[in-house]
Enzyme design. Structure first.
Site, PDB file in Angstrom:
ATOM      1  CB  ALA A 246      -0.917   0.001   1.224  1.00  0.00           C
TER       2      ALA A 246
ATOM      3  N   PRO B 218      -2.003  19.948   2.784  1.00  0.00           N
ATOM      4  CG  PRO B 218      -3.842  21.390   2.811  1.00  0.00           C
ATOM      5  CD  PRO B 218      -3.328  20.120   3.420  1.00  0.00           C
TER       6      PRO B 218
ATOM      7  CD  GLU C  13       1.881  15.795   5.412  1.00  0.00           C
ATOM      8  OE1 GLU C  13       1.684  14.951   4.515  1.00  0.00           O
ATOM      9  OE2 GLU C  13       1.489  15.644   6.586  1.00  0.00           O
TER      10      GLU C  13
ATOM     11  NE  ARG D  36      33.027  20.322 -22.504  1.00  0.00           N
ATOM     12  CZ  ARG D  36      33.990  19.437 -22.639  1.00  0.00           C
ATOM     13  NH1 ARG D  36      35.142  19.598 -21.995  1.00  0.00           N
ATOM     14  NH2 ARG D  36      33.813  18.381 -23.405  1.00  0.00           N
TER      15      ARG D  36
ATOM     16  CD  GLN E   8      20.691  14.641 -22.352  1.00  0.00           C
ATOM     17  OE1 GLN E   8      21.359  14.520 -23.372  1.00  0.00           O
ATOM     18  NE2 GLN E   8      20.556  13.648 -21.476  1.00  0.00           N
TER      19      GLN E   8
ATOM     20  CG  HIS F   8      26.601  19.425 -16.872  1.00  0.00           C
ATOM     21  ND1 HIS F   8      25.521  20.237 -16.647  1.00  0.00           N
ATOM     22  CD2 HIS F   8      27.542  19.771 -15.939  1.00  0.00           C
ATOM     23  CE1 HIS F   8      25.769  21.028 -15.604  1.00  0.00           C
ATOM     24  NE2 HIS F   8      26.980  20.769 -15.172  1.00  0.00           N
TER      25      HIS F   8
END
Length: 407
Positions: free
Chosen positions: A177, A289, A291, A317, A385, A387
């Protein structure tokens, strides 16, 4: 509250005043001008932005950021290997005033506003360290005890939980469950004034380190629906028949201890029942709400971290003789990511304001959780992607964000 938070901040070399309400928010270091929202900031993770916060919140955020930089980031790799963070970290967080922030002082909490609590989980997301289960402890379990617990339970648990000396977990999910809470099998039967608890739970965050576990259990199978026959119990570590199984080896969230728990004829005193008998499902729905909002804000904060991490990477890069940041296709993708992140941030911040004003409803919180979680998944994929192959290397922070979504 100001005194509690100030003491914590002074340990990090800054002084914190009590957070101001959002109505009076002004940016003290911007010449009295209103605070900039995320799209106008140099970085999405900058301190001093977003109108829901005040300059007092900024001081607190600086101290929290320093805490994660000094007490969490340097040790997180070690904790990933161990599958848990250290208990010492919990006590340090307690001394720093980072636990139980939004819980009333007379209940043993810090007494801060909801925005201050949000700062802690946002800064944890910005640190890219998923190990400490602070948000579940402070913003999910403690509110159950504060809102529905007896005076004895509040006095016994909350001060110790706020101090980081009593670590909590929430046990709802079972092997058969998951999201179907009405399908649970764990049950508690009366034996005189006591209860006898039997069953098992799985995927329990903080389960291995837990000192007290809030357990969802069936107490009346004859009710007109199972939702009317569920109760919540506070089960303490060391009780006879309460067994902690193995720490689960997950794809992501490596440093976050996640365990399976077993209850074999655990005898619980009447004082272990949280709130009223058979009202557990009602309490759970009331807490949903907040949480959901916590998950939404953690999700969008993770997106902000991933965006800044990726933007920094593509500036350095080089490919085809120039930085990736100079390529139009990459610029388009960054613009798209920033747009989606900033729009979601505006929505989540409005939900944070609604929660602070006690006006957040379940449907709006559910929308925030759904949207921010989906965005987090999408942003993680796109940033990996961008990276290239390095995005799949564990030494690059962005790789962990993708595994976080897998976990």
């Amino acid at each position: 509250m100001a005194a509690r938070l100030s003491r914590g901040s002074l340990r990090l070399g800054v002084r914190l005043c009590a957070p101001c309400p959002v109505r009076s928010v002004r940016c003290s270091h911007s010449g009295g001008m209103e605070r900039p929202e995320a799209p106008f900031a140099k970085k999405l993770t900058d301190i001093g932005i977003r109108r829901i916060f005040s300059s007092e919140h900024d001081i607190f955020r600086k101290s929290v950021r320093k805490f994660f930089q000094e007490e969490v980031i340097p040790y997180h790799t070690e904790w990933e290997k161990a599958g848990e963070v250290s208990r010492e970290l919990w006590e340090k967080a307690g001394k720093q005033g980072l636990l139980g922030i939004n819980t009333e002082e007379h209940h043993g909490g810090v007494g801060g506003d909801f925005y201050s609590a949000a700062i802690v989980w946002e800064e944890q997301a910005y640190s890219n360290c998923t190990g400490p289960g602070f948000s579940l402890h402070s913003n999910i379990v403690i509110p159950y005890i504060s809102n529905y617990g007896s005076e004895e339970q509040i006095k016994r648990f909350i001060p110790q939980m706020t101090a980081g000396k009593c670590i909590s977990a929430l046990a709802m999910t079972e092997p058969g469950a998951g999201s179907d809470l009405q399908g649970i099998k764990t049950n508690a039967k009366k034996d005189g004034s006591d209860w006898i608890l039997n069953g098992s739970k799985v995927f329990i965050t903080n389960g291995w380190l837990s000192d007290v576990v809030l357990v969802m259990s069936v107490t009346n199978r004859e009710a007109r629906s199972l939702a009317h026959g569920i109760s919540l119990f506070l089960v303490e570590n060391g009780m006879k028949g309460f067994i902690k199984g193995r720490k689960l080896n997950k794809m992501g969230l490596k440093a976050q201890d996640t365990a399976e728990l077993f209850f074999e004829d655990v005898r619980l005193p009447a004082s272990a029942l949280l709130g009223e008998e058979n009202k557990g499902f009602y309490y759970i729905m009331k807490q949903l709400p907040q949480e959901r909002l916590v998950i939404a804000d953690i999700g969008i904060s993770a997106c902000e971290f991933m965006f800044e991490e990726t933007r920094n990477y593509i500036k350095q890069r080089k490919a085809f003789g120039k930085p990736l940041a100079h390529m139009q296709t990459v610029q388009h993708k960054l613009a798209e990511l920033k747009t989606r992140i900033c729009v979601t941030r505006a929505f989540v911040d409005s939900c944070l304001q609604l929660r602070e004003e006690k006006r957040l409803d379940s449907a709006t919180a559910a929308m925030a959780k759904y949207w921010a979680s989906e965005l987090q998944n999408s942003v993680a994929y796109d940033c990996v992607q961008l990276h290239g192959g390095w995005g799949y290397m564990w030494e690059y922070p962005i790789a962990k964000t993708l595994c976080l979504r897998a976990g």
